[in-house]
Each structure stands twice: as C-alpha cells, then as structure tokens.
Scaffold this active site. Structure first.
Site, PDB file in Angstrom:
ATOM      1  N   ASP A 272      10.084 -44.882   1.610  1.00  0.00           N
ATOM      2  CA  ASP A 272      10.237 -44.066   2.823  1.00  0.00           C
ATOM      3  C   ASP A 272      11.475 -44.510   3.608  1.00  0.00           C
ATOM      4  O   ASP A 272      11.857 -43.882   4.593  1.00  0.00           O
ATOM      5  CB  ASP A 272       8.970 -44.079   3.686  1.00  0.00           C
ATOM      6  N   SER A 273      12.141 -45.569   3.122  1.00  0.00           N
ATOM      7  CA  SER A 273      13.452 -45.946   3.665  1.00  0.00           C
ATOM      8  C   SER A 273      14.455 -44.807   3.494  1.00  0.00           C
ATOM      9  O   SER A 273      15.509 -44.810   4.136  1.00  0.00           O
ATOM     10  CB  SER A 273      13.977 -47.218   2.974  1.00  0.00           C
TER      11      SER A 273
ATOM     12  N   LYS B  87       2.580 -46.665  -3.150  1.00  0.00           N
ATOM     13  CA  LYS B  87       2.666 -47.916  -2.371  1.00  0.00           C
ATOM     14  C   LYS B  87       2.164 -47.650  -0.963  1.00  0.00           C
ATOM     15  O   LYS B  87       2.498 -46.631  -0.373  1.00  0.00           O
ATOM     16  CB  LYS B  87       4.101 -48.443  -2.319  1.00  0.00           C
TER      17      LYS B  87
ATOM     18  N   GLU C 133       7.886 -58.604   2.098  1.00  0.00           N
ATOM     19  CA  GLU C 133       9.142 -58.337   2.801  1.00  0.00           C
ATOM     20  C   GLU C 133       9.324 -59.330   3.954  1.00  0.00           C
ATOM     21  O   GLU C 133       8.413 -59.517   4.786  1.00  0.00           O
ATOM     22  CB  GLU C 133       9.144 -56.893   3.337  1.00  0.00           C
TER      23      GLU C 133
ATOM     24  N   ASP D  40       6.162 -43.869  -2.344  1.00  0.00           N
ATOM     25  CA  ASP D  40       5.868 -44.612  -1.111  1.00  0.00           C
ATOM     26  C   ASP D  40       5.140 -43.692  -0.130  1.00  0.00           C
ATOM     27  O   ASP D  40       5.686 -42.654   0.282  1.00  0.00           O
ATOM     28  CB  ASP D  40       7.194 -45.098  -0.507  1.00  0.00           C
TER      29      ASP D  40
ATOM     30  N   GLU E 226       1.448 -49.825   2.913  1.00  0.00           N
ATOM     31  CA  GLU E 226       1.735 -51.037   3.683  1.00  0.00           C
ATOM     32  C   GLU E 226       0.459 -51.558   4.352  1.00  0.00           C
ATOM     33  O   GLU E 226      -0.387 -50.776   4.767  1.00  0.00           O
ATOM     34  CB  GLU E 226       2.769 -50.733   4.778  1.00  0.00           C
TER      35      GLU E 226
HETATM   36  O1  KIV Z   1      10.938 -48.062   1.709  1.00  0.00           O
HETATM   37  C1  KIV Z   1      11.413 -48.940   0.961  1.00  0.00           C
HETATM   38  O2  KIV Z   1      12.487 -48.783   0.351  1.00  0.00           O
HETATM   39  C2  KIV Z   1      10.654 -50.179   0.824  1.00  0.00           C
HETATM   40  C3  KIV Z   1      11.306 -51.330   0.138  1.00  0.00           C
HETATM   41  C4  KIV Z   1      12.390 -51.890   0.963  1.00  0.00           C
HETATM   42  C5  KIV Z   1      10.333 -52.352  -0.293  1.00  0.00           C
HETATM   43  O3  KIV Z   1       9.553 -50.247   1.279  1.00  0.00           O
END
Ligand code: KIV
Length: 269
Positions: free
Chosen positions: A49-50, A118, A186, A88, A120
C-alpha cells in the site's frame, strides 16, 4: 503457464529459512517493473500500500483503497506470472470485523491472482489472521513500525526498544500460531529482530531491521533512487535513476528545441 524456475511457495520460503538461505522481496506496483523483477529471480513481490505514497504522492497509506490495490496487484501479476505475489490489505479493509477481512482478502486473491495477503499488527489482529488462514488464504504478518498506525505510533520511528522487545517476540509467536507464513519486521533494532527471528519457525523479512532477519525487503522505487525525498538511514540506493531520468529529459528537450531530434535515423521515408 510455463516457467523456467519453480514458483516460490510458502513451503519453499520455510525451507529457505531452515537452510539459512536469504529471502529477497521487493515492493512494486506495475507490470513493466514486475517483469524486470521476475527476470532476475526475486522470491516475492509485495504490492504494497506504499503505492499510495510512493507513486500517488499521498502523505500516508491511509487513503489506499481495495480498488487501487486490486488494480496494482493485477498488473503486477500480469508482468510477473511466475513470481510469488502478495496483496497488501489497505487501511480499514481488515480492522473492523474478521468477516469483512476474510471477504476483502478473498477479493484480493480472486481478482488479482495474488498468492497471499499481508496485514499489519500484532495481538489485536490474531483472530483476523486466524480467520483469513481458516478461509484457505496465506497471510503474511507485519510488526514493528506499521505504517497504517503511523499517527498512533507517533511518527516514523524505530519500534521494539526496551520493554517493547518482549511484546514484539510474543506478538510474533502468536501470529505464527495463528497461521501466518511469514512476518515483515519494519524498523526494529537488529538484536531484537534477531530474537524474533530465532523464536519463529516462519521466516522474518526485514526492512530497516538489520542483518538477522531471514530476508530483506525494500521498495523498488526507493532502492532505484527514484523516490528522492525518502532518505531513512536503512535505505541503500543501488542506482540514481532520478538523476538519469532528468539527464535524459534535458537532452530530449534540448534536441527538440535545437531541431536535432528527430534526425533521419528516427524518421520514415
Ligand atoms: O507497503 C509496503 O511496501 C510495505 C513494505 C515496505 C514492507 O509494507
């Protein structure tokens, strides 16, 4: 679907940990880069989600949506058909109820072809991880600095120092017991990441968490030097592509303005 190398699975990732072979993961968001990543044999592509901050210019990951993550994961899968791809889960797609989380995780898999999701968080997320795993979906967990909780954590800062170390180890064990197949760590001190890694049978994949993790992840655009504003200590830049892009664009603009592009070699008779 043909493949030159076997696609990574949760079992091969576990074997890599057992054999002390490091796992390589990259965050990426599109088909073009995904194809390049697949061509060098990276183990996992995380469609993080980055994307919301790195590509879309937002301040945080909070406004990322399911539609956005589905779109980017689908195009990554198109570019990298033989790589293990992780979807994510965006903010508030799994925090309200376990049932909603299972539905959204299912959508993330069904509509994109991803291999896993994924999410969190630690103890508050155990039941959710369990529910998604019970639905037959592989779950990667994420502890330490969790960007979706940036305001609650008081900013972008290292987690798990002092008393926080034991809690991190305990949460990691509970996530493993709930069925997570891997854990992103992280911004965790190197020794604490080592304690977590030693306490688990599943692999840890670090970002800003030192050498003791079973694997490492970086955001592709960060390591390529395309995201110039982002300069945390942990980030090693393996290229300076923003400089290369600027140089190429300047040359193009100069040639257009001087009338030297297009020349005969780039024109049709
Ligand atoms: O969103 C992302 O790219 C991440 C990684 C930095 C682990 O969560």
């Amino acid at each position: 679907m043909s493949s030159e190398r076997p696609r990574t699975t949760v079992a091969t990732l576990r074997r890599k940990k057992d054999r002390s072979e490091k796992i390589v993961m990259l965050s990426a968001y599109d088909a073009l880069f995904a194809a390049i990543i697949e061509s060098v044999g990276v183990d996992i592509i995380l469609v993080g989600d980055s994307v919301n901050t790195v590509l879309c210019g937002e301040e945080s990951t909070h406004s990322a949506t399911m539609d956005q993550m589905v779109y980017h994961t689908r195009i990554v899968r198109r570019g990298a058909p033989n790589t293990f791809v992780v979807f994510d889960m965006p903010f508030m797609s799994y925090q309200v109820t376990a049932e909603e989380a299972v539905q959204n995780a299912g959508r993330g898999i069904k509509e994109t072809g991803a291999n896993a999701v994924k999410i969190e968080g630690g103890s508050p997320r155990i039941a959710t991880v369990q529910a998604i795993v019970d639905a037959g979906i592989a779950v990667m967990a994420h502890l330490g600095f969790t960007p979706q909780s940036v305001d609650q954590l008081g900013g972008y800062r290292v987690q798990g120092r002092g008393d926080g170390a034991n809690k991190l180890v305990e949460d990691a064990k509970r996530l493993e017991d709930a069925g997570a197949f891997a854990l992103v760590l992280e911004l965790v001190p190197t020794d604490v990441a080592g304690q977590v890694t030693d306490a688990l049978s599943i692999p840890t994949i670090g970002i800003g968490s030192g050498i003791n993790c079973d694997g490492q992840v970086l955001v592709l655009h960060d390591l390529l030097g395309l995201n110039e504003e982002f300069q945390p200590r942990f980030l090693k830049r393996y290229a300076s592509l923003a400089d290369d892009v600027r140089a190429a664009l300047t040359e193009f603009a100069n040639e257009v303005r001087s009338g030297t592009f297009p020349d005969d070699a780039h024109s049709y008779e």
